[in-house]
Design a protein around this motif. Structure first.
Motif, mmCIF file in Angstrom:
data_model
loop_
_atom_site.group_PDB
_atom_site.id
_atom_site.type_symbol
_atom_site.label_atom_id
_atom_site.label_comp_id
_atom_site.label_asym_id
_atom_site.label_seq_id
_atom_site.Cartn_x
_atom_site.Cartn_y
_atom_site.Cartn_z
ATOM 1 N N PHE A 65 0.822 -1.196 0.000
ATOM 2 C CA PHE A 65 0.000 0.000 0.000
ATOM 3 C C PHE A 65 0.868 1.262 0.000
ATOM 4 N N VAL A 66 1.941 1.251 0.807
ATOM 5 C CA VAL A 66 2.831 2.411 0.856
ATOM 6 C C VAL A 66 3.502 2.615 -0.505
ATOM 7 N N LEU A 67 3.985 1.496 -1.094
ATOM 8 C CA LEU A 67 4.612 1.564 -2.415
ATOM 9 C C LEU A 67 3.644 2.150 -3.439
ATOM 10 N N LEU A 68 2.371 1.702 -3.352
ATOM 11 C CA LEU A 68 1.352 2.169 -4.283
ATOM 12 C C LEU A 68 1.119 3.671 -4.128
ATOM 13 N N ALA A 111 -5.039 -5.358 -11.702
ATOM 14 C CA ALA A 111 -5.602 -4.494 -12.740
ATOM 15 C C ALA A 111 -5.865 -3.096 -12.190
ATOM 16 N N SER A 112 -6.399 -3.011 -10.969
ATOM 17 C CA SER A 112 -6.650 -1.705 -10.362
ATOM 18 C C SER A 112 -5.350 -0.964 -10.113
ATOM 19 N N THR A 113 -4.321 -1.708 -9.667
ATOM 20 C CA THR A 113 -3.022 -1.086 -9.429
ATOM 21 C C THR A 113 -2.471 -0.485 -10.712
ATOM 22 N N ILE A 114 -2.578 -1.251 -11.802
ATOM 23 C CA ILE A 114 -2.069 -0.760 -13.083
ATOM 24 C C ILE A 114 -2.812 0.501 -13.496
ATOM 25 N N SER A 115 -4.118 0.528 -13.255
ATOM 26 C CA SER A 115 -4.890 1.716 -13.623
ATOM 27 C C SER A 115 -4.499 2.935 -12.790
ATOM 28 N N LEU A 116 -4.034 2.710 -11.561
ATOM 29 C CA LEU A 116 -3.720 3.846 -10.689
ATOM 30 C C LEU A 116 -2.297 4.371 -10.875
ATOM 31 N N THR A 117 -1.431 3.615 -11.548
ATOM 32 C CA THR A 117 -0.016 4.006 -11.578
ATOM 33 C C THR A 117 0.421 4.566 -12.929
ATOM 34 N N PRO A 118 1.694 5.009 -13.026
ATOM 35 C CA PRO A 118 2.151 5.873 -14.119
ATOM 36 C C PRO A 118 1.694 5.532 -15.533
ATOM 37 N N ARG A 130 -5.679 -15.105 -19.207
ATOM 38 C CA ARG A 130 -4.257 -15.223 -18.925
ATOM 39 C C ARG A 130 -3.450 -14.003 -19.334
ATOM 40 N N ALA A 131 -4.119 -12.927 -19.760
ATOM 41 C CA ALA A 131 -3.390 -11.718 -20.132
ATOM 42 C C ALA A 131 -4.295 -10.507 -19.976
ATOM 43 N N LEU A 132 -3.661 -9.360 -19.660
ATOM 44 C CA LEU A 132 -4.398 -8.107 -19.572
ATOM 45 C C LEU A 132 -4.009 -7.229 -20.747
ATOM 46 N N LEU A 133 -4.950 -6.427 -21.214
ATOM 47 C CA LEU A 133 -4.632 -5.458 -22.257
ATOM 48 C C LEU A 133 -4.479 -4.096 -21.587
ATOM 49 N N ILE A 134 -3.292 -3.504 -21.770
ATOM 50 C CA ILE A 134 -2.988 -2.248 -21.104
ATOM 51 C C ILE A 134 -2.856 -1.151 -22.146
ATOM 52 N N HIS A 135 -3.456 0.004 -21.883
ATOM 53 C CA HIS A 135 -3.171 1.159 -22.727
ATOM 54 C C HIS A 135 -2.183 2.040 -21.992
ATOM 55 N N TYR A 153 4.870 -5.072 -8.780
ATOM 56 C CA TYR A 153 3.565 -5.396 -8.204
ATOM 57 C C TYR A 153 3.229 -6.884 -8.216
ATOM 58 N N GLU A 154 3.443 -7.527 -9.380
ATOM 59 C CA GLU A 154 2.931 -8.891 -9.482
ATOM 60 C C GLU A 154 3.644 -9.833 -8.521
#
Lengths: 163, 120
Positions: A65-68, A111-118, A130-135, A153-154
């Protein structure tokens, strides 16, 4: 025995903290009422929990959480810099991110972490899950981005949920 | 209104100004980034710090002027829970409607059909 009374200890803890924050004061009566609610609500709603997840390393959650929080701070500055510079310089990309972890809850958290970070947003999960699509808003080296998400993260989620 | 000590006044006003600045940058980004997907990035990120700054200001103000106050933190919790979900839903909708993307967007999907709604 403890499992019968407290089927979801972290949910109970969260509910208690939530209750005290809502009241905005701490007194003995309020804490007792909060404890009663924190025990009764998980007992009643436990049947409805479709995706049980167990947290194996509570301390790692705090670290995560702190890292996030720090990363969200940095991501805000990054995005602000991108917005304020001329827009034709950005290099967006749709990236496929192969998942190592399994289970609905860990994948949702990732997925939420990815949405919140850079500069990244999760857009979709592949049909086989088995895979996420990231923009990504501005990326020069997609492989490096994938590696950094995996390591930051993972790996930590894998330790927390043991999946 | 109660009188605050001057250090608290400075702290509260700078927190609110920083928060407001980030909210402004987020709105500018919404208006001037080139396509739908890129526009999504601005409000989901800059507003978290924008709201965060204003909330910290509020916590400091009420803790100094009245009794210790933390229930503003609830707003942050809700924001952290809901911001990624709404961003995800909007991105998903944009992807399935195949909205126009800027030309230099690189599409690195190996099997694009795996992400579409259409039946094979």
């Amino acid at each position: 025995m403890l499992n019968k009374v407290l089927p979801a200890p972290f949910l109970s803890l969260f509910l208690l903290a939530f209750w005290l924050l809502l009241q905005n004061t701490i007194s003995a009566g309020l804490v007792i009422l909060g404890v009663i609610l924190a025990i009764l609500i998980p007992l009643y709603t436990n049947r409805g929990r479709d995706f049980p997840a167990t947290i194996h390393r509570p301390l790692k959650v705090v670290e995560y959480f702190v890292l996030l929080l720090i990363d969200i701070l940095i991501s805000n500055l990054n995005i602000a810099a991108i917005i304020l510079m001329p827009s034709r310089k950005i290099k967006p990309a749709l990236i496929e991110y192969p998942l190592d972890i399994v289970g609905e809850v860990p994948i949702t958290v990732l997925a939420s972490t990815i949405s919140l970070t850079p500069g990244t947003i999760t857009a979709e999960i592949r049909r086989d899950g088995r895979a996420l699509l990231i923009h990504a808003l501005n990326v020069h080296d997609p492989d490096k981005l994938i590696q950094s998400i995996k390591q930051r993260y993972e790996m930590r989620l894998k330790e927390i949920f043991k999946c | 209104m109660t009188q605050l000590p001057s250090w608290a006044e400075w702290l509260v006003s700078s927190l609110i100004i920083v928060g407001a600045l980030f909210a402004l940058v987020g709105s500018i980004g919404l208006a001037r980034l080139p396509d739908f997907m890129a526009r999504l990035h601005a409000p989901t990120k800059s507003t978290t710090l924008g709201v965060g700054g204003v909330i910290l200001g509020s916590i400091v103000y009420f803790s100094v002027s009245a009794s210790f106050s933390l229930h503003e933190l609830l707003i942050t919790i809700f924001l952290f829970l809901t911001a990624p979900i709404s961003a995800h839903l909007l991105a998903k909708a944009g992807l399935h409607l195949e909205l126009r993307r800027v030309e230099n967007t690189r599409d690195l999907r190996t099997q694009p059909r795996q992400y579409s709604d259409e039946d094979d």
